[in-house]
Design a protein around this motif. Structure first.
Motif, PDB file in Angstrom:
ATOM      1  N   PRO A 110       0.939  -1.184  -0.052  1.00  0.00           N
ATOM      2  CA  PRO A 110       0.015   0.132  -0.023  1.00  0.00           C
ATOM      3  C   PRO A 110       0.873   1.305   0.000  1.00  0.00           C
ATOM      4  O   PRO A 110       0.552   2.164  -0.547  1.00  0.00           O
ATOM      5  N   MET A 111       1.861   1.427   0.596  1.00  0.00           N
ATOM      6  CA  MET A 111       2.817   2.434   0.753  1.00  0.00           C
ATOM      7  C   MET A 111       3.131   2.885  -0.734  1.00  0.00           C
ATOM      8  O   MET A 111       3.052   4.193  -1.044  1.00  0.00           O
ATOM      9  N   THR A 112       3.745   1.993  -1.578  1.00  0.00           N
ATOM     10  CA  THR A 112       4.243   2.068  -2.887  1.00  0.00           C
ATOM     11  C   THR A 112       2.970   2.753  -3.674  1.00  0.00           C
ATOM     12  O   THR A 112       3.159   3.683  -4.415  1.00  0.00           O
ATOM     13  N   GLN A 113       1.766   2.167  -3.600  1.00  0.00           N
ATOM     14  CA  GLN A 113       0.569   2.491  -4.589  1.00  0.00           C
ATOM     15  C   GLN A 113       0.245   3.838  -3.903  1.00  0.00           C
ATOM     16  O   GLN A 113      -0.015   4.828  -4.920  1.00  0.00           O
ATOM     17  N   GLN A 114       0.193   4.005  -2.768  1.00  0.00           N
ATOM     18  CA  GLN A 114      -0.323   5.264  -2.241  1.00  0.00           C
ATOM     19  C   GLN A 114       0.655   6.521  -2.574  1.00  0.00           C
ATOM     20  O   GLN A 114       0.361   7.579  -2.888  1.00  0.00           O
ATOM     21  N   ALA A 115       1.940   6.202  -2.317  1.00  0.00           N
ATOM     22  CA  ALA A 115       2.898   7.068  -2.856  1.00  0.00           C
ATOM     23  C   ALA A 115       2.857   7.902  -4.244  1.00  0.00           C
ATOM     24  O   ALA A 115       2.719   8.844  -4.408  1.00  0.00           O
ATOM     25  N   GLY A 135       1.063  11.348  -5.246  1.00  0.00           N
ATOM     26  CA  GLY A 135       1.856  11.894  -6.377  1.00  0.00           C
ATOM     27  C   GLY A 135       3.338  12.264  -6.082  1.00  0.00           C
ATOM     28  O   GLY A 135       3.816  13.209  -6.420  1.00  0.00           O
ATOM     29  N   LEU A 136       3.909  11.122  -5.527  1.00  0.00           N
ATOM     30  CA  LEU A 136       5.315  11.422  -4.808  1.00  0.00           C
ATOM     31  C   LEU A 136       6.087  10.619  -5.878  1.00  0.00           C
ATOM     32  O   LEU A 136       6.100   9.504  -5.918  1.00  0.00           O
ATOM     33  N   ASN A 137       6.638  11.401  -6.838  1.00  0.00           N
ATOM     34  CA  ASN A 137       7.387  10.728  -7.738  1.00  0.00           C
ATOM     35  C   ASN A 137       9.006  10.472  -7.638  1.00  0.00           C
ATOM     36  O   ASN A 137       9.832  11.175  -7.948  1.00  0.00           O
ATOM     37  N   THR A 138       8.988   9.673  -6.842  1.00  0.00           N
ATOM     38  CA  THR A 138      10.428   9.333  -5.945  1.00  0.00           C
ATOM     39  C   THR A 138      10.536   7.899  -5.901  1.00  0.00           C
ATOM     40  O   THR A 138       9.726   7.087  -5.707  1.00  0.00           O
ATOM     41  N   VAL A 139      11.664   7.322  -6.045  1.00  0.00           N
ATOM     42  CA  VAL A 139      11.970   5.890  -5.940  1.00  0.00           C
ATOM     43  C   VAL A 139      11.879   5.540  -4.493  1.00  0.00           C
ATOM     44  O   VAL A 139      12.502   6.234  -3.509  1.00  0.00           O
ATOM     45  N   ILE A 140      11.387   4.583  -4.392  1.00  0.00           N
ATOM     46  CA  ILE A 140      11.332   3.856  -2.856  1.00  0.00           C
ATOM     47  C   ILE A 140      12.493   2.669  -2.876  1.00  0.00           C
ATOM     48  O   ILE A 140      12.438   1.841  -3.839  1.00  0.00           O
ATOM     49  N   LYS A 177      -7.686  -4.507  -6.050  1.00  0.00           N
ATOM     50  CA  LYS A 177      -7.746  -3.265  -6.847  1.00  0.00           C
ATOM     51  C   LYS A 177      -8.866  -2.734  -7.228  1.00  0.00           C
ATOM     52  O   LYS A 177      -9.699  -3.460  -8.165  1.00  0.00           O
ATOM     53  N   SER A 178      -9.496  -1.602  -7.114  1.00  0.00           N
ATOM     54  CA  SER A 178     -10.519  -1.132  -7.684  1.00  0.00           C
ATOM     55  C   SER A 178     -10.372  -0.588  -9.020  1.00  0.00           C
ATOM     56  O   SER A 178      -9.160  -0.377  -9.347  1.00  0.00           O
ATOM     57  N   PRO A 179     -11.478  -0.829  -9.970  1.00  0.00           N
ATOM     58  CA  PRO A 179     -11.283  -0.565 -11.384  1.00  0.00           C
ATOM     59  C   PRO A 179     -10.897   1.009 -11.657  1.00  0.00           C
ATOM     60  O   PRO A 179     -10.290   1.295 -12.582  1.00  0.00           O
ATOM     61  N   PHE A 180     -11.191   1.703 -10.728  1.00  0.00           N
ATOM     62  CA  PHE A 180     -10.868   3.169 -10.849  1.00  0.00           C
ATOM     63  C   PHE A 180      -9.672   3.591 -10.041  1.00  0.00           C
ATOM     64  O   PHE A 180      -9.313   4.836  -9.895  1.00  0.00           O
ATOM     65  N   ALA A 181      -8.755   2.418  -9.664  1.00  0.00           N
ATOM     66  CA  ALA A 181      -7.635   2.823  -8.920  1.00  0.00           C
ATOM     67  C   ALA A 181      -6.787   3.855  -9.858  1.00  0.00           C
ATOM     68  O   ALA A 181      -5.891   4.488  -9.166  1.00  0.00           O
ATOM     69  N   ASP A 182      -6.839   3.948 -10.873  1.00  0.00           N
ATOM     70  CA  ASP A 182      -5.722   4.752 -11.720  1.00  0.00           C
ATOM     71  C   ASP A 182      -6.072   6.174 -12.109  1.00  0.00           C
ATOM     72  O   ASP A 182      -5.472   6.934 -12.823  1.00  0.00           O
ATOM     73  N   LEU A 190      -6.620  14.468  -6.371  1.00  0.00           N
ATOM     74  CA  LEU A 190      -7.622  13.500  -5.476  1.00  0.00           C
ATOM     75  C   LEU A 190      -7.907  12.220  -6.402  1.00  0.00           C
ATOM     76  O   LEU A 190      -8.637  12.210  -7.457  1.00  0.00           O
ATOM     77  N   PRO A 191      -7.524  11.134  -5.741  1.00  0.00           N
ATOM     78  CA  PRO A 191      -8.018   9.703  -6.643  1.00  0.00           C
ATOM     79  C   PRO A 191      -9.647   9.666  -6.533  1.00  0.00           C
ATOM     80  O   PRO A 191     -10.215  10.167  -5.632  1.00  0.00           O
ATOM     81  N   LEU A 192     -10.117   9.434  -7.770  1.00  0.00           N
ATOM     82  CA  LEU A 192     -11.557   9.284  -7.984  1.00  0.00           C
ATOM     83  C   LEU A 192     -12.069   8.268  -6.873  1.00  0.00           C
ATOM     84  O   LEU A 192     -13.133   8.500  -6.254  1.00  0.00           O
ATOM     85  N   ASP A 193     -11.425   7.331  -6.410  1.00  0.00           N
ATOM     86  CA  ASP A 193     -12.109   6.404  -5.350  1.00  0.00           C
ATOM     87  C   ASP A 193     -12.394   7.039  -4.102  1.00  0.00           C
ATOM     88  O   ASP A 193     -13.529   6.795  -3.527  1.00  0.00           O
TER      89      ASP A 193
END
Lengths: 441, 321, 293
Positions: A266-271, A276-281, C126-131, C141-144
């Motif tokens: 989740p951390m990677t996805q949320q970043a 919108g954190l465009n940084t390498v983890i 993973k939600s279909p709107f995830a991206d 703001l992510p749509l989800d």
């Protein structure tokens, strides 16, 4: 009276139970050992049970292989003995670990112990092991506070794992040798600019140990790195948005993430997606698992990870064949990937067998002495000088760690790792992802 | 009071259990495993009895591990930093735990019983966070630190001695609770538990009694915490864990809430059941079994296993009629 | 703090999102408490069941996970009714501590029952709107999350319509205001108990679906801490008061995230309890609490 009747029945039952219990404890004196008993300390229940299963199954795989080849020759007895594993479930708790280890030592009379995962659990049963002088090859407990205890005799404990300093050193070395020059070149920064690292760590012995190791390494070696943020999070956290927002405002060049797998995904996805954190983890070794690659998906592209045992990036060389065999055997027998803890435990069983063979005896003291001087060629994980051997001071084996970078594989729909450091192991070059933006100059 | 009634078989049972406890080391000899299991069991008997004592005053705690841990940390720090003998620092740890317990009690006596449960639960979380963050320079943070054993391991057969020390403390605690509950304090506590308004009307001010119960419970829990840590020889913040808050509740309910024998019987039965189910290979299953047992006991046997003989007798009598 | 307002705005939005989960939990708890005066500490297990039901049917059917709300809510309502009938009805009126203890047993049963079926590995979906993300001023703001906030609002509006406009809803409110009076008016209070408990569980199930859809990971043990925070919220916001639960849920969501921002993530759990203890010190009945047991 009926009432008395019941009470006396209970009394009687209690007595019988006690007699039975004491009866069970009188182990029959056999005419000589017919097998080598290895106790496996693993968390088969409780929060660490996923890793615990890997540990147990990998040990089982190793024991089956050894027995299929006729067991372990013991010189003193003039014959080979099969290995029998005895399970010790520490229940992921300190109390459970103490009970399990005492039982392995005194009831099951094991000759060697292997396993041990959480530092806290191991620290609680170390005293029992020290008192009873049982050789213990520990494949977890990465905290140096556990391996370097002064208050008790650790001479029977052997640590087959990199400690927190070792893994931090590999990551930091990669950042200074490869990562920093790369962004300096690409973005035209001056040579004197310090690399801006943000550390996000799990608030636990594991996370705290890594953070301390990173900081002391930068200080003692006077490295051109600046830690711009230190953000702890609760173990098991799944919402990192605020922590990442805070980190983003510090403008880091790279995030050093000390996490468990369930936190890194989740951390990677949320970043990348939410904040919108465009940084390498930069993640560390325990996350190198198939679930990581399938979990992060496209957001894993370009990320890096320090590793010692990977499901997809097998270093070429002497260990390749053994590693591929282990991975496929494990998958065939149990399904899935054993993980680095599994690999280290599998090796530990072999180390124990080698030590018994070298000692030529099942005597615990002799096995210990053999372990102290043992030299076994590396099996799957890459060791310093290609040999598994335990250091004389704290009896720790030394690993050669490597760093992988993830690249999206469109066909598979998930990223795959490529070893990019160190020079002697690498299969590709580190490249800065297109989406990457560096921190403030 | 029910437990104050003298029934010969019951006293006999207690005497026999005690006698068995005394001779166990002779039966099992130097069997480390059984002794370890028994020492841990005795420590939990002390801890559960302390938790259970709180319910005599109608209060309940969901975060008693806070007091277990505070006692453990205070005792360990005193032993390591000041070099005092563990047996002495046990008491210091208990006193520290009681001190904090009374502070919590003062803030909570006015609250509803289940608010108190919430507050204690939260308190355990807060204390653990403090110990690993702000207090880390003293407590060693997550790494913890090594502590001496109750009985130095250099003495041969130290575990047997350790067993007797813990047994002695357990008996002392139970005897203390026994006499307290038979005294005026016990009667006042019972009155408060049954109906606080009526107790007030009868001239009993519940506040000091509730505080006393909270303080004493924290004191004994602190001692149990110290014992546990001196038994392990190493302290880490895991001692504040939620599971350690929940075990005494499970033990006490199974054995019988508000009875002296309840926590003792409950700890023994549940521990045996727990380890027995593990041998059978039930991993998640044993939690489910414990959960179902808990639900069944609360619904059908609210006074716990200690009331089982009486209940069965009642059934028999009813059938006979 | 660089970025100033924008960063704080972003943190506030994360607070709003986590507040939504708390609001759904706390509203359910308060509804139950209002009618039955029962304290169910196993409420978080309904949240956990919600995530697993969503996960299971999502993997099985591949439907849009938001549609699975129509599955998780009814299933959880059923589960709630069964739990109420089997476990809480027999001990109704024997004291709050008993209710807490029985929920302890339920926690063990639910957590490990799920662990037996799904193992205790962490899961995520993973939600279909995830991206997809939408820019609102300087914040992405992510749509989800926007959908999640909207769904929470819709659920609350539906609940309010149900409670205020329908006969059954009015009966529930009547039982909440005066149990004996409601009984005298011919309302089957025990049926209202069952229904309320079911609705409370259903709200937790909805929270579970939203939790899973947002991409957060879950395992069988994830429910206990949010549930206990739910209790902190209803004590803060006032027992039995639904507006209180909404305000309290939002407040805890915000406070947690701003604490993580300023003090560090390790204080995220502790802060709600510190808040609770401070409030109880000042006002032993809770911020807006008057009635109740």
């Amino acid at each position: 009276m009926r009432h008395d009747c019941i009470i006396y029945t209970i009394l009687g039952l209690l007595l019988i139970a006690l007699v039975l219990m004491s009866g069970c404890t009188q182990a029959p004196a056999a005419t000589g050992p017919s097998e080598i008993k290895i106790g496996v300390v693993a968390s088969l229940t409780g929060p660490a049970s996923t890793t615990g299963k890997d540990i147990w199954q990998s040990a089982e795989l190793a024991a089956d292989e050894i027995n299929a080849k006729g067991g372990v020759p013991v010189r003193e007895l003039g014959r080979s003995l099969p290995v029998r594993l005895v399970q010790g479930d520490d229940e992921s708790t300190r109390e459970g670990g103490m009970k399990a280890v005492t039982k392995l030592i005194t009831q099951d009379q094991v000759h060697v112990l292997v396993g041990g995962y959480s530092s806290a659990v191991v620290s609680a049963h170390q005293s029992i092991v020290a008192d009873n002088k049982v050789p213990y090859i520990i494949s977890g407990a990465s905290s140096s506070a556990v391996s370097r205890r002064k208050d008790l005799d650790t001479s029977y404990m052997f640590f087959h794992r990199p400690n927190t300093d070792d893994s931090a050193e590999a990551s930091i070395q990669f950042l200074t040798e490869v990562f920093r020059p790369a962004i300096n070149a690409k973005f035209g920064f001056s040579d004197g600019r310090k690399l801006r690292v943000a550390v996000i760590y799990q608030d636990s012995p594991f996370g705290k140990g890594q953070l301390d190791a990173v900081k002391s390494l930068i200080a003692t070696k006077n490295l051109p790195i600046e830690v711009v943020a230190e953000e702890p999070f609760k173990m098991g956290e799944s919402d990192f948005r605020t922590v990442l927002t805070s980190v983003k405002s510090k403008n880091p060049d790279v995030i050093y993430a000390v996490t468990f797998l369930n936190e890194l995904v989740p951390m990677t996805q949320q970043a990348r997606r939410d904040v919108g954190l465009n940084t390498v983890i930069m993640a560390i070794e325990n996350n190198d698992d198939p679930d990581y690659y399938s979990g992060v998906g496209m957001y894993g592209d370009g990320m890096v990870m320090e590793s010692r045992f990977s499901p997809y990036a097998v270093p070429a060389g002497s260990t390749e064949a053994a590693t591929r065999k282990f991975l496929s055997d494990f998958d065939r027998k149990y399904g899935g990937f054993a993980g680095m803890m599994g690999a280290a435990t599998y090796e530990s069983v072999y180390i124990a067998a080698a030590a018994i063979e070298q000692a030529g005896s099942l005597d615990r003291a002799k096995i210990r002495d053999a372990l102290a001087t043992i030299r076994v060629p590396q099996m799957m994980e890459i060791m310093k000088n290609g040999t598994i051997t335990f250091s004389p001071d704290y009896r720790e084996s030394k690993f050669d760690l490597y760093v992988v970078q993830l690249a999206m594989d469109q066909k598979l729909g998930e990223p795959r790792p490529v070893i990019v450091w160190p020079g002697n192991l690498k299969a590709g070059d580190f490249s800065i992802p297109d989406w990457y933006t560096p921190g403030s100059p | 009071m029910r437990l104050a009634q003298v029934r010969t078989p019951r006293n006999l049972l207690a005497a026999v259990i005690l006698a068995l406890a005394l001779i166990v080391p002779f039966l099992v000899g130097q069997n480390l495993y059984l002794l370890t299991v028994l020492v841990l069991m005795l420590i939990f008997i002390i801890y559960s009895s302390a938790w259970n004592f709180l319910t005599f005053s109608g209060q309940g705690s969901l975060g008693h591990a806070a007091f277990l841990g505070l006692g453990g940390y205070a005792a360990s720090l005193a032993a390591v930093r000041l070099g005092l003998p563990p047996l002495l620092t046990l008491v210091l740890g208990g006193l520290f735990s009681a001190f904090i317990g009374i502070l919590i009690g003062i803030t909570c006596v006015r609250l509803r019983e289940w608010f108190l449960a919430m507050v204690t639960f939260g308190f355990a979380v807060i204390i653990q966070t403090l110990v690993v963050s702000q207090l880390a320079p003293v407590t060693g943070g997550w790494d913890g630190f090594a502590v001496p054993k109750i009985v130095p391991t250099s003495i041969p057969g130290y575990l047997v001695l350790e067993y007797y020390v813990v047994l002695l403390l357990a008996v002392l605690v139970l005897v203390l609770f026994y006499f307290l509950l038979r005294s005026r304090i016990g009667l006042a506590l019972a009155a408060i538990r049954e109906n606080e308004t009526e107790a007030r009307a009868a001239g009993i001010n519940p506040v000091p009694f509730k505080l006393f119960a909270f303080g004493l419970s924290a004191f004994v829990s602190g001692i149990a915490g110290g014992l546990e840590i001196f038994h392990f020889g190493y302290i880490t913040p895991e001692i504040f864990g939620i599971d350690l808050s929940f075990w005494p509740i499970i033990y006490s309910i199974t054995g019988g809430l508000g009875t002296l024998a309840g926590p003792v019987i409950g700890t023994i039965v549940v521990t045996l059941l727990w380890d027995g189910l593990n041998v059978l290979g039930l991993t998640y299953g044993r939690f489910i079994i414990i959960g179902i047992l808990l639900v069944l006991i609360i619904i059908f046997l609210p006074r716990g296993l200690v009331s089982l003989p009486g209940e069965i007798e009642k059934r028999w009598k009813r059938k006979g009629e | 703090m660089d970025g100033g307002i924008a960063v704080l705005g972003q943190v506030a939005f994360w607070g709003l999102y986590s507040g939504c989960i708390y609001i759904l939990l706390a509203t359910g708890l308060n509804l139950i408490f209002g009618v039955m005066k029962v304290v169910n500490f196993a409420h978080g297990e309904f949240l956990m069941l919600g995530t697993y039901i969503t996960f299971f049917f999502f993997v099985l059917s591949g439907f849009n996970p938001y549609l699975l709300l129509f599955l998780s809510i009814p299933i959880l309502i059923g589960a709630g009714i069964i739990v109420e009938r089997l476990c809480f009805r027999p001990i109704l009126g024997t004291g709050k501590l008993n209710e807490i203890f029985i929920s302890l047993g339920l926690i063990y049963i639910f957590q490990n029952g799920v662990a037996m079926v799904f193992t205790d590995e962490w899961r995520s979906m993973k939600s279909p709107f995830a991206d997809l993300t939408i820019a609102v001023g300087p914040i992405q703001l992510p749509l989800d999350y926007i959908i999640i906030v909207a769904v929470t609002a819709i659920i609350l509006v539906c609940l309010s319509v149900f409670l205020n406009r329908t006969t059954t809803g009015k009966a529930i409110r009547a039982s909440s205001q005066n149990r004996k009076g409601a009984m005298l008016m011919g309302i089957n209070v025990e049926r209202m108990d069952m229904l309320t408990f079911g609705i409370g569980a259903g709200l937790a199930g909805a929270a579970g679906t939203l939790w899973a859809v947002s991409g957060q990971v879950f395992n069988p043990y994830m429910g206990s801490v949010p549930a206990i925070k739910g209790f902190a919220i209803i004590i803060l916001g006032g027992l039995g008061s639904i507006p209180g639960a909404i305000i309290g849920g939002l407040a805890i969501g915000m406070v947690e995230n701003f604490t993580a921002f300023f003090l560090g993530g390790s204080w995220k759990d502790a802060i709600s309890f510190i808040l609770l203890i401070v409030v109880l010190l000042v006002k032993p009945t809770g911020l807006f609490g008057e009635e109740g047991e």
